[in-house]
Design an enzyme around this catalytic site. Structure first.
Site, PDB file in Angstrom:
ATOM      1  N   TRP A 147     -53.010  63.159  20.714  1.00  0.00           N
ATOM      2  CA  TRP A 147     -52.539  61.986  19.988  1.00  0.00           C
ATOM      3  C   TRP A 147     -53.585  60.883  19.962  1.00  0.00           C
ATOM      4  O   TRP A 147     -53.752  60.184  18.958  1.00  0.00           O
ATOM      5  CB  TRP A 147     -51.211  61.502  20.555  1.00  0.00           C
ATOM      6  CG  TRP A 147     -50.132  62.500  20.304  1.00  0.00           C
ATOM      7  CD1 TRP A 147     -49.499  63.307  21.204  1.00  0.00           C
ATOM      8  CD2 TRP A 147     -49.591  62.853  19.017  1.00  0.00           C
ATOM      9  NE1 TRP A 147     -48.602  64.129  20.571  1.00  0.00           N
ATOM     10  CE2 TRP A 147     -48.639  63.879  19.228  1.00  0.00           C
ATOM     11  CE3 TRP A 147     -49.820  62.410  17.717  1.00  0.00           C
ATOM     12  CZ2 TRP A 147     -47.913  64.453  18.183  1.00  0.00           C
ATOM     13  CZ3 TRP A 147     -49.104  62.988  16.669  1.00  0.00           C
ATOM     14  CH2 TRP A 147     -48.160  63.995  16.912  1.00  0.00           C
TER      15      TRP A 147
ATOM     16  N   ASP B 113     -50.496  53.441  22.780  1.00  0.00           N
ATOM     17  CA  ASP B 113     -49.420  54.273  22.246  1.00  0.00           C
ATOM     18  C   ASP B 113     -48.603  54.730  23.445  1.00  0.00           C
ATOM     19  O   ASP B 113     -49.069  55.505  24.275  1.00  0.00           O
ATOM     20  CB  ASP B 113     -50.020  55.472  21.507  1.00  0.00           C
ATOM     21  CG  ASP B 113     -48.978  56.462  21.010  1.00  0.00           C
ATOM     22  OD1 ASP B 113     -47.776  56.270  21.288  1.00  0.00           O
ATOM     23  OD2 ASP B 113     -49.380  57.442  20.344  1.00  0.00           O
TER      24      ASP B 113
ATOM     25  N   LYS C   3     -38.233  59.978  21.899  1.00  0.00           N
ATOM     26  CA  LYS C   3     -38.464  60.677  23.158  1.00  0.00           C
ATOM     27  C   LYS C   3     -37.630  60.069  24.289  1.00  0.00           C
ATOM     28  O   LYS C   3     -36.953  60.776  25.011  1.00  0.00           O
ATOM     29  CB  LYS C   3     -39.948  60.658  23.503  1.00  0.00           C
ATOM     30  CG  LYS C   3     -40.800  61.295  22.392  1.00  0.00           C
ATOM     31  CD  LYS C   3     -42.271  61.212  22.675  1.00  0.00           C
ATOM     32  CE  LYS C   3     -43.097  61.708  21.494  1.00  0.00           C
ATOM     33  NZ  LYS C   3     -42.882  63.110  21.179  1.00  0.00           N
TER      34      LYS C   3
END
Length: 428
Positions: free
Chosen positions: A167, A239, A263
């Protein structure tokens, strides 16, 4: 809450019951309990009450209901059972309003109370300073890979990326389109299994910001502390999609934090951005209107129709986390769950293996492989028969991965550990 009735009965009970939502004397929709949400003042949890009924989350159960699986998916992920039951009870007629949250105008007083309370509770959970704005957006964390450089940089500004997984790498590649981004360290050559010493990082002294991915969902690598940008005026950007609200965080150390909700704090469709207010308002001219933070700050996340039901669900999760005692208590539970899972891996004499350096193992995403890789498919198949699903590793790395977010009960991890021990006894 009674469970002997039919699954739909909760939705239909007392559909015509009349209740009134109280907002106090001040009916300005930008205020709740006399607090101006656009002013940036520090918030405490607030309560939306009804004159004839008060809907509360049932206590969090220690184990899953018999008709539910233990879902170890990386996202969308398991949600707290008591939150789902509350959403079920409120689905047909929210607080006597005569309509579902899914039917509400996003500019009506009912939904305004929902989004304002969600923001208030999130501010209380993370102790968000008053100089930060909270935004509920769409597009996933991936959309922020472009939005962040567009809002915080000019085209020729240098930006540093510390890449500890897939990511972080994706964020770097997208930022290249809108600024001069550079990778100052990458764990790719070691298959993203570690985080470097911060002292040795070759940071650009002129970098506008330093970007990290606080927890890499695919590779199971998590920052336990955070680097400081070399440029005293630079920002730390994170992030936090896969460990958001899993532990306390000092928000003041960051210029911006962003996270997909799917999540740890809600269903897919909501993206949360926490940004320092003085950074807003300098977007590049090419910035699309939906990526301009100033537009969303000025409109309290209501510039266009937001993901209303997703925000409502996030609000229920925030309320549940507060009821558990806040993020310090939540972190204790997460540490306990992760420890028993890592212990069974480390004590298996190599039958199970976790490739991640122990000091940076994630509390949220636990990747592991089998010594006999040909048994992995059988492991996943047998686990599914025992109502433990989504244990297959990401397609890019293989193996297995157990995502044990906030909502995964201890009983789920204990069941997985017992299964792993039994599987090893039968196949070692």
């Amino acid at each position: 809450m009674a469970t002997a009735t039919s699954p739909n009965s909760l939705l239909l009970q007392n559909p015509n019951r009349s209740t009134t939502i109280h907002f106090g004397k001040n009916r300005n929709p930008s205020r709740v309990n006399g607090v101006n949400l656009s002013s940036g003042r520090r918030y405490k949890p607030i309560s939306i009450t009804c004159s004839t009924t008060q809907v509360e989350c049932p206590p969090t159960s220690a184990a899953q209901s018999v008709d539910r699986v233990f879902n170890f998916a990386a996202g969308p992920a398991t949600l707290p059972e008591n939150v789902l039951r509350r959403a079920q009870s409120e689905l047909y007629n929210w607080h006597g309003s005569g309509m579902s949250v899914m039917e509400m105008s996003h500019r009506g007083k009912e939904f305004l109370s929902i989004i304002q309370k969600a923001e208030s509770d999130l501010r209380a959970l993370l102790d968000i300073p008053e100089e930060y704005a909270v935004l509920f957006l769409q597009g996933g964390a991936t959309s922020q890979f472009a939005a962040i450089p567009l809002n915080l940089c000019k085209r020729d500004d240098p930006v540093d990326f510390l890449v500890t997984g897939s990511w972080g790498d994706k964020a770097f590649k997208e930022a290249q389109k809108f600024c001069k981004s550079s990778v100052i360290w990458s764990g790719k050559s070691e298959k993203y299994t570690k985080i470097p010493s911060f002292d040795g990082l070759d940071q650009n002294p002129d970098a506008k910001y330093l970007h990290i991915c606080a927890n890499e969902t695919i590779h199971g690598v998590e920052f336990k502390n955070y680097p400081t940008p070399k440029n005293k005026d630079a920002l730390l950007i994170a992030d936090m999609s896969s460990n958001f609200c899993s532990k306390p965080v000092d928000v003041s150390k960051f210029g911006l934090i962003y996270a997909g909700a799917q999540k740890n704090v809600g269903p897919s469709g909501v993206t949360i951005v926490i940004v320092r207010k003085d950074l807003v308002g300098n977007a590049q001219e090419i910035t699309p209107v939906m990526f301009d933070y100033k537009i969303h700050v000025d409109n309290n996340s209501l510039y266009n129709t937001p993901p209303c039901y997703g925000i409502y669900m996030c609000g229920l999760v925030f309320e549940d986390l507060l009821a558990q005692g806040g993020l310090k208590e939540v972190e204790k539970k997460n540490i306990k769950k992760a420890q028993i899972l890592y212990d069974v891996i480390d004590e298996s004499n190599g039958f199970y293996r976790c490739p991640v350096e122990k000091s940076v193992r994630s509390l949220m995403n636990v990747p592991f492989t089998l010594e006999k890789s040909d048994l992995e498919a059988e492991f996943i198949k047998e686990a599914a028969k025992e109502k433990m699903i989504q244990l297959k590793g990401h397609r890019s790395v293989g193996g297995m991965r157990a995502s044990i977010y906030n909502a995964m009960p201890l009983a789920g991890v204990e069941k997985l550990v017992a299964f792993m021990k039994d599987f090893q006894a039968r196949h070692a």
